[in-house]
Design a protein around this motif. Structure first.
Motif, mmCIF file in Angstrom:
data_model
loop_
_atom_site.group_PDB
_atom_site.id
_atom_site.type_symbol
_atom_site.label_atom_id
_atom_site.label_comp_id
_atom_site.label_asym_id
_atom_site.label_seq_id
_atom_site.Cartn_x
_atom_site.Cartn_y
_atom_site.Cartn_z
ATOM 1 N N LYS A 91 47.597 36.693 39.427
ATOM 2 C CA LYS A 91 47.739 36.087 40.680
ATOM 3 C C LYS A 91 46.485 35.342 41.325
ATOM 4 O O LYS A 91 46.707 34.476 42.019
ATOM 5 C CB LYS A 91 48.455 36.737 41.429
ATOM 6 C CG LYS A 91 49.799 37.109 41.083
ATOM 7 C CD LYS A 91 50.484 38.172 42.136
ATOM 8 C CE LYS A 91 51.955 38.979 41.525
ATOM 9 N NZ LYS A 91 52.387 39.802 42.632
ATOM 10 N N VAL A 92 45.351 35.843 40.680
ATOM 11 C CA VAL A 92 44.237 35.324 41.653
ATOM 12 C C VAL A 92 43.045 35.000 40.945
ATOM 13 O O VAL A 92 42.040 34.824 41.349
ATOM 14 C CB VAL A 92 43.465 36.807 42.642
ATOM 15 C CG1 VAL A 92 44.829 36.933 43.556
ATOM 16 C CG2 VAL A 92 43.413 37.888 41.725
ATOM 17 N N THR A 96 37.512 36.145 38.049
ATOM 18 C CA THR A 96 38.223 37.416 38.244
ATOM 19 C C THR A 96 39.107 37.434 39.404
ATOM 20 O O THR A 96 40.482 37.613 39.363
ATOM 21 C CB THR A 96 37.393 38.679 37.997
ATOM 22 O OG1 THR A 96 36.752 38.729 36.678
ATOM 23 C CG2 THR A 96 38.201 39.895 38.340
ATOM 24 N N ASP A 97 38.531 37.469 40.454
ATOM 25 C CA ASP A 97 39.266 37.407 41.956
ATOM 26 C C ASP A 97 38.152 37.214 42.882
ATOM 27 O O ASP A 97 37.463 38.062 43.368
ATOM 28 C CB ASP A 97 39.522 38.939 42.302
ATOM 29 C CG ASP A 97 40.594 38.717 43.531
ATOM 30 O OD1 ASP A 97 40.377 37.884 44.322
ATOM 31 O OD2 ASP A 97 41.311 39.828 43.919
ATOM 32 N N ASN A 98 37.694 35.867 42.834
ATOM 33 C CA ASN A 98 36.684 35.212 43.654
ATOM 34 C C ASN A 98 36.811 35.382 45.162
ATOM 35 O O ASN A 98 35.937 35.579 45.889
ATOM 36 C CB ASN A 98 36.629 33.766 43.371
ATOM 37 C CG ASN A 98 36.202 33.585 42.082
ATOM 38 O OD1 ASN A 98 35.281 34.368 41.559
ATOM 39 N ND2 ASN A 98 36.579 32.156 41.348
ATOM 40 N N ARG A 99 38.018 35.865 45.646
ATOM 41 C CA ARG A 99 38.195 36.204 47.312
ATOM 42 C C ARG A 99 37.472 37.579 47.401
ATOM 43 O O ARG A 99 36.533 37.736 48.315
ATOM 44 C CB ARG A 99 39.331 36.328 47.525
ATOM 45 C CG ARG A 99 39.726 36.263 49.065
ATOM 46 C CD ARG A 99 41.065 36.286 49.350
ATOM 47 N NE ARG A 99 41.288 36.294 50.830
ATOM 48 C CZ ARG A 99 42.417 36.315 51.504
ATOM 49 N NH1 ARG A 99 43.414 36.022 50.758
ATOM 50 N NH2 ARG A 99 42.777 36.561 52.515
ATOM 51 N N ARG A 100 37.422 38.465 46.160
ATOM 52 C CA ARG A 100 36.877 39.914 46.305
ATOM 53 C C ARG A 100 35.549 40.065 45.688
ATOM 54 O O ARG A 100 35.022 41.218 45.725
ATOM 55 C CB ARG A 100 38.063 40.918 46.028
ATOM 56 C CG ARG A 100 38.326 41.027 44.701
ATOM 57 C CD ARG A 100 39.384 41.763 44.584
ATOM 58 N NE ARG A 100 39.810 42.957 45.369
ATOM 59 C CZ ARG A 100 40.844 43.145 46.360
ATOM 60 N NH1 ARG A 100 41.818 42.100 46.394
ATOM 61 N NH2 ARG A 100 41.196 44.206 46.863
ATOM 62 N N LEU A 105 42.327 40.472 33.790
ATOM 63 C CA LEU A 105 42.487 41.433 32.841
ATOM 64 C C LEU A 105 41.577 41.736 31.586
ATOM 65 O O LEU A 105 41.560 42.624 31.265
ATOM 66 C CB LEU A 105 43.935 40.772 32.144
ATOM 67 C CG LEU A 105 45.244 40.902 33.128
ATOM 68 C CD1 LEU A 105 46.213 40.449 32.136
ATOM 69 C CD2 LEU A 105 45.384 42.253 33.711
ATOM 70 N N ASP A 106 40.968 40.600 31.313
ATOM 71 C CA ASP A 106 39.771 40.953 30.278
ATOM 72 C C ASP A 106 38.786 41.623 31.091
ATOM 73 O O ASP A 106 38.146 42.549 30.572
ATOM 74 C CB ASP A 106 39.236 39.567 29.865
ATOM 75 C CG ASP A 106 40.056 38.854 28.979
ATOM 76 O OD1 ASP A 106 40.396 39.533 27.974
ATOM 77 O OD2 ASP A 106 39.877 37.511 28.897
ATOM 78 N N MET A 107 38.335 41.465 32.510
ATOM 79 C CA MET A 107 37.464 42.207 33.194
ATOM 80 C C MET A 107 37.960 43.685 33.038
ATOM 81 O O MET A 107 37.129 44.819 32.748
ATOM 82 C CB MET A 107 37.215 41.891 34.463
ATOM 83 C CG MET A 107 36.295 42.440 35.445
ATOM 84 S SD MET A 107 37.191 44.246 35.898
ATOM 85 C CE MET A 107 38.217 43.566 37.072
ATOM 86 N N MET A 108 39.266 44.063 33.234
ATOM 87 C CA MET A 108 39.796 45.522 33.313
ATOM 88 C C MET A 108 39.652 45.951 32.190
ATOM 89 O O MET A 108 39.239 47.146 31.828
ATOM 90 C CB MET A 108 41.034 45.505 33.957
ATOM 91 C CG MET A 108 41.141 44.935 35.476
ATOM 92 S SD MET A 108 42.865 44.948 35.757
ATOM 93 C CE MET A 108 43.555 46.686 35.686
ATOM 94 N N PRO A 122 31.924 42.476 44.834
ATOM 95 C CA PRO A 122 30.912 41.829 44.898
ATOM 96 C C PRO A 122 29.698 42.118 43.793
ATOM 97 O O PRO A 122 30.036 43.377 43.468
ATOM 98 C CB PRO A 122 30.260 41.701 46.311
ATOM 99 C CG PRO A 122 30.888 43.144 46.840
ATOM 100 C CD PRO A 122 32.175 43.459 46.073
ATOM 101 N N ASP A 123 28.923 41.199 43.682
ATOM 102 C CA ASP A 123 27.930 41.373 42.591
ATOM 103 C C ASP A 123 26.926 42.794 43.065
ATOM 104 O O ASP A 123 26.403 43.466 42.309
ATOM 105 C CB ASP A 123 26.938 40.407 42.734
ATOM 106 C CG ASP A 123 27.495 38.980 41.656
ATOM 107 O OD1 ASP A 123 28.751 39.404 41.395
ATOM 108 O OD2 ASP A 123 26.915 38.101 41.481
ATOM 109 N N VAL A 124 26.847 43.012 44.473
ATOM 110 C CA VAL A 124 26.066 44.141 44.989
ATOM 111 C C VAL A 124 27.249 44.701 45.954
ATOM 112 O O VAL A 124 27.615 43.772 46.767
ATOM 113 C CB VAL A 124 24.866 43.900 45.492
ATOM 114 C CG1 VAL A 124 24.482 45.464 46.052
ATOM 115 C CG2 VAL A 124 23.884 43.303 44.587
#
Length: 457
Positions: free
Chosen positions: A166-167, A235-239, A172-175, A313-315
């Motif tokens: 949805k986001v 993946t989910d750019n908001r988070r 899913l590939d990340m996971m 986030p990246d960090v």
């Protein structure tokens, strides 16, 4: 995170949440190094993925490790999903696709980190060998489709799997199809956290380029240096991604809290049951959004802690800082990744030098760099300089920082010896992804099958 917490301490205000993060401040003599690494699990006979259940399986590996180590089992709906060292010094967990993760103990030196990883892998091999199971250390699943990849019976992953499409397009590939090496590092004050967050946020793309090790997808080259890095772009750019407010000189704990409050939640845990809360932000939860929807709707400190663990986030800021940019890789890189960041962030002169090197990098420039690194790797350019040239300077700063720390092993070696894999990248002007592609087009005869033999732990 190996175990979702159920801390029932009431949570009533933003100041409580800010104070939780600020409680991570500690004196430098108490600084520790927590290293995490993930690996793909496969059957040696045919390089196929290992399922969760069965005589030769992920659950059997966990039970074997439990018997051998005496660590406590972590259960979800009666399924074993991880192990926790009884005193909190380390944990083992499984990622959504069965990737096996060691979350290491908070240790004082990289020498100890390397020993810990080596002992873990040796024990794991001993249990896995009779089952015909081995472990692969690279950043992206080189062969299996998403449909072929097993799914672990973990409640938070069920919620994430429904939510990710949805986001973003790559969640899913990340996971299910990526692995990483991460290190968790401490800070002494809000100002110290600010400097470390700013420097590491700016340099995370350099880590992605240096540790790139995911050039294959579904049996073929994917045209990328870091497929894992590319996946994180949607993946989910908001988070996830870069946080623009961390580039400000006055950034503090409160700013991170305010950002986190407006991110949709994944879940709350009540009586062992995971309630899907992806339809509300944490701020809405604080304002009573779940009243009438679940019986115990009042926010707790456990809810806040769990929410922080679902931000990408990246960090990532918790009561420590998590460096999240690197692909997974072979054993020597499990030692090199924490060495790289410890050298930069745990020595004041090194941190000052790294801060000075990157002081003029704007959010827009770093974000543009983050976008091109998965494709261009060390050839990427920022401020007119290639990442290859910047890498030489940054690794030099890290080396000096490690030498200044002067943490010696029994042979009198300081921690800078663990930078050797990165110095090899500089010497040959090529990353692990470059090596893998050269092998694919050469000795491997355009097959990814040999990677399972040659890059297994």
């Amino acid at each position: 995170m190996a175990r979702d917490t159920t801390d029932q301490t009431p949570l009533s205000s933003v100041s409580d949440m800010t104070a939780y993060l600020a409680a991570g401040n500690k004196p430098e003599e108490q600084f520790r190094i927590g290293t995490e690494h993930e690996k793909f699990v496969f059957f040696r006979a045919d390089n196929s993925p290992v399922p969760y259940a069965g005589d030769a399986s992920i659950s059997a590996l966990l039970k074997g490790l439990q018997d051998k180590s005496g660590w406590d089992a972590i259960l979800d709906r009666d399924n074993i999903i991880g192990l926790a060292e009884p005193t909190g010094m380390g944990a083992i967990s499984i990622e959504p696709g069965g990737q096996f993760e060691l979350s290491g103990a908070p240790l004082e030196t990289i020498h100890q980190t390397c020993k810990e990883s080596n002992q873990h892998l040796a024990t794991l091999r001993e249990i896995a060998e009779p089952m015909g199971i081995r472990f692969l250390g690279i950043g992206g699943s080189p062969k299996w489709t998403l449909a072929e990849t097993p799914r672990m019976p973990k409640s938070r992953y069920d919620i994430m799997s429904r939510y990710m499409p949805k986001v973003g397009t790559e969640g899913l590939d990340m996971m299910y199809r990526t692995c990483t090496i991460q290190v968790n590092l401490d800070f002494s004050s809000e100002e110290d956290m600010r400097r470390k967050m700013r420097v590491s946020m700016k340099l995370q793309s350099l880590a992605t380029a240096l540790f790139a090790a995911s050039p294959f997808t579904e049996g073929k080259p994917n045209g990328l240096s870091s497929w894992r890095g590319e996946i994180w772009k949607d993946t989910d750019n908001r988070r996830g991604g870069l946080l623009d407010f961390t580039f400000r000189d006055d950034f503090g704990f409160h700013d991170y809290v305010e950002w986190a409050l407006d991110i949709p939640m994944y879940f709350v845990v009540r009586d062992g049951h995971y309630h899907d809360c992806t339809h509300v932000t944490f701020r809405q939860f604080m304002n009573g959004a779940l009243k009438g929807e679940i019986a115990e709707w009042e926010p707790t400190m456990g809810d806040w802690t769990n929410h922080l663990s679902t931000l990408f986030p990246d960090v990532r800021l918790k009561r420590f800082l998590e460096m999240r940019g690197a692909d997974g890789g072979p054993w020597r890189r499990i030692c090199a990744l924490p060495a790289f960041w410890v050298g930069l962030l745990y020595d004041d002169a090194a941190l000052t030098a790294a801060d000075e090197l990157t002081k003029d990098w704007t959010f827009e420039e770093v974000n543009a760099l983050r976008d091109i690194v998965p494709v261009q790797g060390l050839k990427s350019v920022i401020k007119g300089h290639s990442l290859f040239d910047i890498a030489r300077d940054v690794i030099g700063i890290s080396r000096n920082g490690l030498k200044s720390r002067a943490r010696l092993n029994s042979d009198g070696q300081d921690e800078s010896v663990f930078l050797a894999p990165l110095e090899e990248v500089l010497a040959k002007k090529g990353t692990l992804s470059d090596d893998l592609l050269m092998l694919y087009h050469g000795r491997w005869n355009q097959s990814v099958e040999p990677v399972f033999e040659e890059y297994q732990y």
